[in-house]
Design an enzyme around this catalytic site. Structure first.
Site, PDB file in Angstrom:
ATOM      1  N   ASP A 182       0.856  -1.187   0.000  1.00 18.53           N
ATOM      2  CA  ASP A 182       0.000   0.000   0.000  1.00 18.53           C
ATOM      3  C   ASP A 182       0.895   1.241   0.000  1.00 18.53           C
ATOM      4  O   ASP A 182       2.016   1.211   0.508  1.00 18.53           O
ATOM      5  CB  ASP A 182      -0.900   0.008   1.249  1.00 18.53           C
ATOM      6  N   THR A 210     -12.168   2.111  -7.124  1.00 21.25           N
ATOM      7  CA  THR A 210     -12.570   2.505  -8.489  1.00 21.25           C
ATOM      8  C   THR A 210     -13.776   3.448  -8.370  1.00 21.25           C
ATOM      9  O   THR A 210     -14.904   3.068  -8.657  1.00 21.25           O
ATOM     10  CB  THR A 210     -12.965   1.278  -9.331  1.00 21.25           C
ATOM     11  N   LYS A 219     -21.031  -7.958 -11.669  1.00 24.56           N
ATOM     12  CA  LYS A 219     -20.814  -7.181 -10.453  1.00 24.56           C
ATOM     13  C   LYS A 219     -21.571  -5.851 -10.495  1.00 24.56           C
ATOM     14  O   LYS A 219     -22.297  -5.483  -9.558  1.00 24.56           O
ATOM     15  CB  LYS A 219     -19.330  -6.922 -10.238  1.00 24.56           C
ATOM     16  N   ASN A 264     -25.522  -4.670  -8.453  1.00 25.15           N
ATOM     17  CA  ASN A 264     -25.764  -3.492  -7.611  1.00 25.15           C
ATOM     18  C   ASN A 264     -26.711  -2.507  -8.279  1.00 25.15           C
ATOM     19  O   ASN A 264     -27.522  -1.864  -7.609  1.00 25.15           O
ATOM     20  CB  ASN A 264     -24.440  -2.842  -7.236  1.00 25.15           C
ATOM     21  N   ARG A 322     -30.111  -3.772  -7.592  1.00 22.19           N
ATOM     22  CA  ARG A 322     -30.569  -3.451  -6.224  1.00 22.19           C
ATOM     23  C   ARG A 322     -31.010  -1.992  -6.160  1.00 22.19           C
ATOM     24  O   ARG A 322     -32.006  -1.646  -5.525  1.00 22.19           O
ATOM     25  CB  ARG A 322     -29.446  -3.731  -5.232  1.00 22.19           C
ATOM     26  N   GLY A 336     -27.190   5.011   0.416  1.00 21.04           N
ATOM     27  CA  GLY A 336     -25.793   5.401   0.609  1.00 21.04           C
ATOM     28  C   GLY A 336     -24.855   4.241   0.406  1.00 21.04           C
ATOM     29  O   GLY A 336     -25.230   3.223  -0.179  1.00 21.04           O
ATOM     30  N   CYS A 357     -21.062   1.207  -2.770  1.00 21.13           N
ATOM     31  CA  CYS A 357     -21.297   0.355  -3.945  1.00 21.13           C
ATOM     32  C   CYS A 357     -22.524   0.790  -4.732  1.00 21.13           C
ATOM     33  O   CYS A 357     -22.447   1.075  -5.919  1.00 21.13           O
ATOM     34  CB  CYS A 357     -21.501  -1.094  -3.491  1.00 21.13           C
ATOM     35  N   LYS A 399     -22.685   3.994  -6.776  1.00 17.24           N
ATOM     36  CA  LYS A 399     -21.610   4.129  -7.781  1.00 17.24           C
ATOM     37  C   LYS A 399     -21.742   3.105  -8.907  1.00 17.24           C
ATOM     38  O   LYS A 399     -21.603   3.430 -10.083  1.00 17.24           O
ATOM     39  CB  LYS A 399     -20.255   3.955  -7.081  1.00 17.24           C
ATOM     40  N   ARG A 444     -37.578   5.280   7.895  1.00 22.05           N
ATOM     41  CA  ARG A 444     -37.259   3.872   7.623  1.00 22.05           C
ATOM     42  C   ARG A 444     -38.352   2.906   8.095  1.00 22.05           C
ATOM     43  O   ARG A 444     -38.130   1.702   8.087  1.00 22.05           O
ATOM     44  CB  ARG A 444     -35.929   3.503   8.334  1.00 22.05           C
TER      45      ARG A 444
HETATM   46  N1  SAJ Z   1     -31.428   0.488   1.312  1.00 21.22           N
HETATM   47  C1  SAJ Z   1     -32.754   0.892   1.211  1.00 21.22           C
HETATM   48  N2  SAJ Z   1     -33.713  -0.054   1.042  1.00 21.22           N
HETATM   49  C2  SAJ Z   1     -33.409  -1.383   0.987  1.00 21.22           C
HETATM   50  C3  SAJ Z   1     -32.050  -1.771   1.074  1.00 21.22           C
HETATM   51  C4  SAJ Z   1     -31.072  -0.824   1.248  1.00 21.22           C
HETATM   52  O1  SAJ Z   1     -33.065   2.076   1.263  1.00 21.22           O
HETATM   53  O2  SAJ Z   1     -34.324  -2.194   0.871  1.00 21.22           O
HETATM   54  C5  SAJ Z   1     -30.389   1.504   1.472  1.00 21.22           C
HETATM   55  C6  SAJ Z   1     -29.608   1.348   2.761  1.00 21.22           C
HETATM   56  O3  SAJ Z   1     -30.189   2.094   3.795  1.00 21.22           O
HETATM   57  C7  SAJ Z   1     -28.234   1.919   2.379  1.00 21.22           C
HETATM   58  C8  SAJ Z   1     -28.116   1.590   0.897  1.00 21.22           C
HETATM   59  O4  SAJ Z   1     -29.436   1.332   0.432  1.00 21.22           O
HETATM   60  O5  SAJ Z   1     -28.200   3.306   2.548  1.00 21.22           O
HETATM   61  C9  SAJ Z   1     -27.238   0.397   0.590  1.00 21.22           C
HETATM   62  O6  SAJ Z   1     -27.670  -0.641   1.418  1.00 21.22           O
HETATM   63  P1  SAJ Z   1     -27.240  -2.188   1.087  1.00 21.22           P
HETATM   64  O7  SAJ Z   1     -28.046  -3.068   1.980  1.00 21.22           O
HETATM   65  O8  SAJ Z   1     -27.293  -2.427  -0.354  1.00 21.22           O
HETATM   66  O9  SAJ Z   1     -25.746  -2.286   1.656  1.00 21.22           O
HETATM   67  P2  SAJ Z   1     -24.372  -2.058   0.896  1.00 21.22           P
HETATM   68  O10 SAJ Z   1     -24.283  -0.740   0.267  1.00 21.22           O
HETATM   69  O11 SAJ Z   1     -23.316  -2.431   1.865  1.00 21.22           O
HETATM   70  O12 SAJ Z   1     -24.442  -3.114  -0.303  1.00 21.22           O
HETATM   71  C10 SAJ Z   1     -23.694  -4.286  -0.228  1.00 21.22           C
HETATM   72  C11 SAJ Z   1     -23.472  -4.697  -1.651  1.00 21.22           C
HETATM   73  N3  SAJ Z   1     -22.448  -5.717  -1.634  1.00 21.22           N
HETATM   74  C12 SAJ Z   1     -21.420  -5.593  -2.489  1.00 21.22           C
HETATM   75  O13 SAJ Z   1     -21.332  -4.709  -3.306  1.00 21.22           O
HETATM   76  C13 SAJ Z   1     -20.384  -6.631  -2.390  1.00 21.22           C
HETATM   77  C14 SAJ Z   1     -24.746  -5.228  -2.273  1.00 21.22           C
HETATM   78  O14 SAJ Z   1     -24.391  -5.901  -3.499  1.00 21.22           O
HETATM   79  C15 SAJ Z   1     -25.437  -6.217  -1.392  1.00 21.22           C
HETATM   80  O15 SAJ Z   1     -26.665  -6.589  -1.996  1.00 21.22           O
HETATM   81  C16 SAJ Z   1     -25.723  -5.576  -0.056  1.00 21.22           C
HETATM   82  O16 SAJ Z   1     -24.434  -5.248   0.518  1.00 21.22           O
HETATM   83  C17 SAJ Z   1     -26.445  -6.538   0.874  1.00 21.22           C
HETATM   84  O17 SAJ Z   1     -26.884  -7.595   0.408  1.00 21.22           O
HETATM   85  O18 SAJ Z   1     -26.621  -6.159   2.029  1.00 21.22           O
END
Ligand code: SAJ
Length: 440
Positions: free
Chosen positions: A43, A100, A222, A226, A229, A273, A276, A279, A418
């Protein structure tokens, strides 16, 4: 060419270098060291290297198992850390785990960290090496950027002299080691031989499926997982705002929709937020042909990015119903992390909410038990407030003294973005509760 490397991978005698000791790189380095490989973590940040060399985890937040594992593999000599990139010259496998991001103010990828890492790797590339990029990449990056850059820098030819693979990570804060070990992974290469070698490496650490494919497919998997989602969340948010306008309750609507086979409306909320989801949709469409306009991806991002301002509107309307202007009002934001039970604030929707409220002249206070800067006493912070806004569904809110708070605030008003609180219980404690997605 690949026989010696395959033997070294199968026998864990291969020497592994990990470039980038961030959230992903640290977990990867520790896991391969635990599997028996000699790992060198590289690093550019001396303080981070010093921390790892002392067997300490340079990360905030709770990562179950990672700190003791790191201490053990450093103490045993399986893992060492350095700022000296010449260590790459002794590696058989190089794993890149660098950031990235998007270019500030744009929706395009900022390739500088990846280019810098590839330049260093290219300078030390030797015949027979396997190069793996775990960072999330815009589709076409492995073939179109990484391969030519490594070839030009080294004078070697990909898939003849060295192998190049994209194996995107699927970790998330708080579950780094668990996800790394348990989740399925796509292993995308520029040749079947490269994929096969990478599978031989990852099977020592990954208990999930290792699905081989080409690099472009892996890049799309990948970023699409996301982006998908993000679109799902945007639908939930749009349905919530529709229900508000109609005087319906999205939480009831969602519950009954999800009883229909094959439906899974996600959770509406105050925003999206993290590092991942905001972005990766942009990375997914970054390489789109000029003739194709990815409308759904952009529209979903706009809906989700608009949620903090929507919540600010709910606050303003609730205060107005009580004859109070948002300008000059004191508002307490409950939760500043981007995710429940986490201290990670990357792209936090609360940051956008605070800006929107202050833009309207409100005085904003913040409480978040997961973030040192915001660990003030809630009863003190809430005293005299005109409204409380729950932005993150931390477990800590389950045990709040709502009766006491109702006596301390100037207006017993909670905006729940929420659907997190027991509305009836708070109403019994004297609060008016306005819930996102529930028409008043
Ligand atoms: N959120 C909502 N509604 C939902 C789910 C999430 O508003 O139903 C919001 C959360 O509050 C947060 C944001 O979206 O602010 C992201 O939440 P997240 O649960 O997706 O968590 P992350 O960002 O950590 O996403 C990661 C991702 N993993 C990777 O990129 C390796 C995502 O692909 C996964 O689906 C997610 O974790 C997971 O499964 O929890």
């Amino acid at each position: 060419m690949s026989a010696p490397l395959r033997h070294a991978l199968d026998s864990t005698t291969a020497r592994v270098a990990v470039v980038g000791l961030g959230v992903v790189g640290l977990a990867v380095a520790a896991a391969f060291a635990e599997a028996g490989f000699r790992v060198t973590g590289i690093d550019r940040v001396p303080e981070k290297v010093a921390c790892v060399s002392a067997g300490r985890l340079p990360l905030d937040g709770d990562e179950p198992g990672l700190a003791p594992l790191l201490a053990a593999v450093v103490a045993s000599g399986q893992l060492r850390a350095t700022t000296d990139a010449t260590a790459l010259g002794e590696a058989d496998v190089v794993i890149l785990a660098v950031d990235t991001p998007l270019l500030a103010g744009t929706r395009g990828p900022d390739e500088r960290p990846l280019r810098a890492a590839l330049d260093v790797v290219g300078a030390h590339l030797r015949p027979g090496m396997l190069v793996i990029i775990e960072s999330t990449l815009a589709p076409g990056t492995t073939e179109g950027l990484a391969k030519p850059l490594l070839e030009q820098r080294s004078g070697l030819v990909a898939e003849r002299d060295f192998f190049l693979v994209h194996c995107p990570e699927r970790v998330m804060p708080g579950r780094l080691l668990h996800n790394l070990r348990a989740m399925d992974r796509v292993v995308g290469g520029l040749s079947p031989a490269g994929v096969s070698l990478a599978v031989s490496l990852y099977r020592h650490v990954v208990r999930g499926r290792l699905d081989g494919c080409d690099a472009l497919t892996a890049e799309l998997v990948k970023t699409a997982e996301n982006a998908y989602r993000d679109v799902q969340i945007a639908f939930a948010n749009e349905l919530a705002m529709l229900c508000e306008g109609l005087g319906a309750d999205v939480w009831k609507v969602r519950e009954l929709v999800n009883r229909s086979p094959g439906r899974n409306v996600l959770l509406p909320g105050g925003g999206v937020g993290g590092h991942c989801i905001p972005k990766d949709p942009w990375l997914m469409v970054a390489g789109a042909a000029p003739s194709f306009l990815p409308r759904l991806t952009a529209a979903a991002r706009a809906v989700n990015d608009g949620m903090p301002r929507h919540v600010a509107g709910l606050v303003s309307a609730a205060l107005a119903r009580r004859g109070v202007a948002l300008a000059g009002a004191t508002v307490v934001v409950l939760g500043y992390a981007y995710l429940e039970n986490s201290g990670d604030t990357r792209n936090s929707p609360s940051e956008a909410l605070v800006a929107a409220l202050e833009e309207e002249g409100a005085s904003v206070r913040i409480v978040d038990p997961w973030i040192p800067a915001f660990q003030g006493d809630l009863e003190e912070v809430a005293a005299g407030a005109h409204a409380l806004v729950l932005m993150v569904n931390h477990d800590a809110w389950r045990s709040l003294p709502w009766e006491a708070l109702a006596r301390l605030v100037r207006l017993p008003l909670l905006i729940d973005s929420r659907g997190a609180v027991d509305t009836a219980a708070l109403q019994a404690a004297g609060f008016e509760v306005v819930t996102l997605g529930r028409g008043v």
